[in-house]
Design a protein around this motif. Structure first.
Motif, short mmCIF file in Angstrom:
data_model
loop_
_atom_site.label_atom_id
_atom_site.label_comp_id
_atom_site.label_asym_id
_atom_site.label_seq_id
_atom_site.Cartn_x
_atom_site.Cartn_y
_atom_site.Cartn_z
N ASN B 358 11.25 1.29 4.94
CA ASN B 358 9.86 1.79 5.01
C ASN B 358 9.34 2.71 3.85
N LYS B 362 6.62 1.94 1.24
CA LYS B 362 5.28 2.94 1.37
C LYS B 362 5.03 3.70 -0.06
N TYR B 363 6.33 4.02 -0.72
CA TYR B 363 6.20 4.84 -1.74
C TYR B 363 6.37 4.06 -3.01
N GLU B 393 7.34 -0.85 8.85
CA GLU B 393 5.94 -0.70 8.29
C GLU B 393 5.80 -1.53 6.94
N THR B 395 3.50 -2.79 4.04
CA THR B 395 2.20 -2.48 3.43
C THR B 395 1.28 -3.36 2.49
#
Ligand SMILES: Cc1ncc(C[n+]2csc(CCOP(=O)(O)OP(=O)(O)O)c2C)c(N)n1
Ligand code: SF4
Ligand SMILES: [Mg+2]
Lengths: 302, 577
Positions: B358, B362-363, B393, B395
């Motif tokens: 995740n 995300k990053y 998650e 993205t």
């Protein structure tokens, strides 16, 4: 011949070697490192033995000029067992290191003894370029169709359908024909033998070493522990018997330009069904090896 | 000679020692599975040579009333399986150690009068049953009976294990097992060898796994669906685990031709939308350096698992060390943000690996998970985490016509589009690039903005650092600091010392550091850092980023993990100084 081959091989495997039992090439072995790490019956022992036989009987290269370089793998341990100058390189990097040695000191004859993974997976780029340059070295590649030392993972030689620890459902991609790759990239001497063909193998190594330029010797070997067992090919003896049955002796003239004729065949459930062996290429009239050319080009003092 | 009874012990350490391929594995697998099935807490650690057959390897199995999982020097029961076993472990064998084995493996090596020795000629007994190979099952039966194992469990294990070998072999294994039990009964009677370890009532809700499998499971829970790696001990277990379960979880697996290919293929897959994992060790990671840097530049998520072994170069392929923290911290040319995680327990290996995916997603930056050989082979029973706690998650956005892969945003994170999903084009470039992903040499404009954009992500990352766990005293005067795999040993050492002024701060994210690190460290009068490397690499990292220099260092770099005993001794010495 076959009996002798097996006899020599087992001498290092007997659990309690009798004091009187001596290896044929006792003086060339680093005794402190024996017993080897090899599983009893492993074909790498036979390969090392064939190399020692070659440098004793079948080549003019003086022992002082031989440098044994190997990479990482079971095969890569070879440099540690022979009483010659030697280097145990990084995984895949035996050839560029040996190239450095050969270019800096042309009278040395590097002999690379290493695995199919070491030389043709991570090290493939180096092998191709050393062959292209026609560097004066002999590469002895132990092709056991698997990564032995790391516990039986897929090698670039693992046949389609064969099981390994990283191809538990059977290998999907196609294997290399190692000799084909070596020749295609410019090797000027190329031979393949199984560990069953001990004398032919020793002679081929000797000829490869005497040859000026890049010589490649492919040894079809048994990793019965990590390849044979997983693919129901039996023990060391069973695998060698299979090699005996399926080897197809071939001559340079038979192959000509169609190097595909040397392809190895394998069937799931049966094992190897065809292993062409022999001296596949011996280009005597090829331009000189690299060191000669570099010295000529720069007009260095010879 | 003192008594053979182990009745008072709350945990018993059994060490099996012998050549690879000689049966250690059979005995070990039997005991760990059967004793766990019977309700005991079981933990094993391993050390072995870099070879497929022969040599002298050992496995330590701890059976305990309260769950423990660290490595201890102490050996309560020693089973030498070859002639070099005693010599190899001599330092750990004391007059309290009970040695059980073939006379030929014992009598030449040890003074029988000074040690508790029980000689059993199991190979001879095995030959009577039909073949020497049964001696391992005799040994397994003997130890099992000392723990009063439910015999049905033992028999069921043997039946499953040898099912493919036919009835006769199964029967002979039963005979061997029963023989082992009979010998044990005699020993119990004659020598008074009693064991009173309690079973764990929570055991039935637990499972047994090793570090490699748990990292693999965490990856699956994190949505990993692509692994392209090159085998390298001790990391290969993760690749093998995912290959084995690839069918069930629809994971694409291809062994790469080397590590450079592995990371580039992983990045390619991630660019195309996969959740990619690469597993390697220090040498392989060194080759990946350029790819790590590429991940930083093209802002493509990638999780890299690095199971450390001692270097430099080929080093000690099958041993343990924490010597690659600085390698992963500084690897890759140029500046770009990264995340480094280091789980120390199997529970954490699952959750940290899950999170890693995740975080990477995300990053949009490389996330590195550091483990080591000790941790990959660490094997104990624990409750698998509740999967419903974890979410994957994602993205990825559907692109619009005007989509820009590197759109400048406040937090530096651009919406992640993937090629073929939406109307926009997804362009990336390893050269410096503009918002569209096109090569640029606009130095004072785009270059500066892009460097800042990439670095802004670090501030975001720092807001969500996994905090370290504080164990032991909350009002500590002495604070012991550790990271990754030293966790189990430090924890047990501190619990055994039992002082109320020692705390233990265990970091599972080592970079970026948690913003409160300085505060926690400042509170202590004395700081001690424990690391499996020679230069205290984490200590240096703390000095650099939290501006605190730790004087007391407990370092080990011989290729072995810390034992609980040596930590107790060394920590006490510093605390009491
Ligand atoms: C950079 C790097 N990656 C991976 C390894 C791990 N490794 C050691 S030997 C080996 C493969 C050996 O296979 P092969 O060359 O076929 O030799 P064999 O053991 O079969 O003789 C691998 C992958 C390593 N030492 N270094
Ligand atoms: S693992 Fe295979 S290649 Fe390695 S020593 Fe054993 S048989 Fe030989
Ligand atoms: Mg191989």
């Amino acid at each position: 011949m076959a009996a002798k081959d097996l006899e020599i091989d087992t001498s290092t495997l007997v659990k309690k070697p009798k004091k009187t039992l001596q290896h044929t090439h006792d003086n060339l072995l680093r005794k402190i490192a024996i017993p080897t790490i090899y599983c009893p019956g492993c074909g790498i022992g036979t390969t090392i033995n064939a190399f020692l036989e070659a440098i004793t009987k079948y080549t003019i290269v003086p022992h002082d000029n031989i440098l044994v370089v190997s990479g990482i793998g079971c095969s890569g341990r070879a440099s540690g067992y022979v009483n010659l100058d030697g280097f145990h390189a990084l995984h895949g990097r035996a050839i560029p290191f040996a190239s450095g040695v050969e270019i800096a000191r042309p009278k040395m004859k590097p002999v690379i003894i290493s695995g199919d993974g070491d030389l043709f997976s991570i090290g493939l780029g180096h092998l191709a370029h050393a062959a292209r340059r026609n560097i004066d070295m002999t590469v002895i590649c132990v092709n056991n169709a698997i990564y032995g030392l790391t516990g039986g993972q897929d090698a670039p030689t693992t046949p389609v359908g064969a099981k390994s620890r990283t191809t538990p459902y059977g290998k999907i991609s196609f294997p290399f024909n190692l000799s084909h790759v070596a020749i295609a990239n410019g090797a000027t001497f190329c031979a393949r033998y199984t560990v069953y063909e001990f004398i032919q193998l020793a002679k081929a190594i000797g000829r490869g070493m005497t040859h000026q330029g890049f010589s490649f010797i492919e040894v079809i070997s048994n990793c019965h522990v990590n390849f044979g067992r997983r693919n129901n090919l039996g023990d060391s003896i069973a695998m060698r018997k299979m090699f005996k049955k399926v080897r197809v002796p071939m001559k340079e003239e038979d192959i000509g330009l169609d190097i595909r004729k040397t392809d190895i065949k394998y069937e799931v459930g049966k094992g190897f069904t065809r292993i062409p062996t022999g001296i596949f290429l011996n280009e005597r009239d090829k331009p000189e090896e690299f060191s000669e050319r570099i010295i000529d080009a720069y007009e260095f003092n010879k | 000679m003192s008594s053979f009874s182990l009745e008072k012990k709350e945990d018993i350490s059994i060490v099996l020692c012998g050549a690879a391929g000689q049966g250690i594995k059979t005995v070990e697998q039997f005991l760990t599975h059967a004793l766990f099935q019977d309700g005991y807490n079981v933990a094993t650690t391993k050390e072995y040579m870099s070879r497929v057959r022969g040599g002298t390897n050992s496995t330590e199995i701890r059976i305990s009333s309260n769950r423990v999982s660290a490595f201890v020097d102490r050996i309560d029961i020693f089973i030498p399986l070859n002639k070099t076993a005693i010599a190899r472990q001599r330092k750990r064998i004391t007059s309290d150690t009970i040695i059980i084995g073939e006379p030929e493996n014992i009598s030449n090596e040890i003074d029988l009068a000074k040690h508790k020795v029980i000689e059993v000629s199991w190979s001879k007994i095995a030959e009577e049953i039909g073949n020497k190979i049964y001696s391992n099952v005799i040994a397994a039966g003997l130890i099992a009976e000392l723990f009063n194992l439910d015999k049905e469990i033992g028999r069921k294990y043997l039946r499953d294990r040898f099912a493919s070998k036919g009835e006769e072999i199964i029967e002979n294994n039963f005979k061997a097992f029963n023989k082992g039990c009979e010998i044990a009964d005699e020993i119990i009677k004659e020598k008074g060898l009693k064991i009173a370890i309690k079973k764990d009532p929570k055991n039935s809700k637990m499972s047994m796994y090793d570090g490699a499998s748990v990292v693999g499971m965490g990856a699956i829970a994190g949505g990993c669906n692509f692994i392209c790696s090159y085998p390298m001990s001790p990391s290969t277990g993760v690749l093998i685990f995912l290959a084995k379960h690839s069918d069930e979880f629809e994971i694409l697996v291809e062994q790469a031709e080397d590590e450079i290919a592995a990371i580039n293929a992983g990045l390619g897959a991630a660019y195309a939308g996969a959740r990619a994992l690469v597993s390697t060790s220090g040498g392989g990671f060194a080759l990946m350096g350029e790819g790590i840097s590429l991940s930083g530049m093209i802002e493509t998520p990638i999780v890299i698992h690095v199971a450390q072994r001692p270097g430099p170069a080929t080093g000690l392929p099958t041993r343990t060390e924490q010597g690659d923290l600085e390698l992963v911290l500084y690897s890759g040319h140029g500046d770009f943000p990264r995340i480094i995680l280091a789980p120390g327990s199997l529970e954490d290996a699952f959750s940290v690996t899950q999170k890693a995916f995740n975080m990477a997603e995300k990053y949009q930056t490389p996330v590195i998970i550091l483990t080591d050989q000790f941790f990959m082979d660490l094997y104990y029973n624990f409750s698998p985490p509740d999967i419903s706690q974890f979410t994957i998650e994602n993205t990825v956005v559907k692109t619009t016509k005007d989509y820009q892969r590197y759109k400048l945003t406040k937090d530096g994170i651009s919406p992640r589009g993937i090629p073929g999903f939406g109307e926009g084009l997804v362009r990336a470039d390893s050269d410096e690039h503009d918002e569209d992903g096109f090569i640029t040499e606009d130095l004072d404009g785009v270059r500066i903005k892009m460097v800042e954009k990439r670095f802004n992500k670090l501030a975001e990352i720092t807001k969500n650092v996994i905090p370290p766990d504080l164990l032991g005293s909350k009002d500590y005067k002495t604070l012991v600091i550790g990271w990754g795999s030293t966790y189990t040993a430090i924890k047990e050492a501190i619990e055994t010392i039992g002082r109320d002024d020692i705390g233990f701060l265990y970091f599972k994210q080592v970079y970026p550091l948690h913003p409160d690190t300085r505060k926690w460290l400042k509170k202590a009068e004395k700081l001690i850092i424990v690391e499996n490397n020679v230069t205290s690499q984490f200590g240096k990292l703390i000095h650099l980023f939290a501006d605190i220099k730790i004087k007391n260092k407990i370092l080990k770099f011989n290729g072995m993990p810390f034992s609980v005993e040596e930590l107790i001794e060394k920590i006490k010495k510093i605390v009491e100084a």
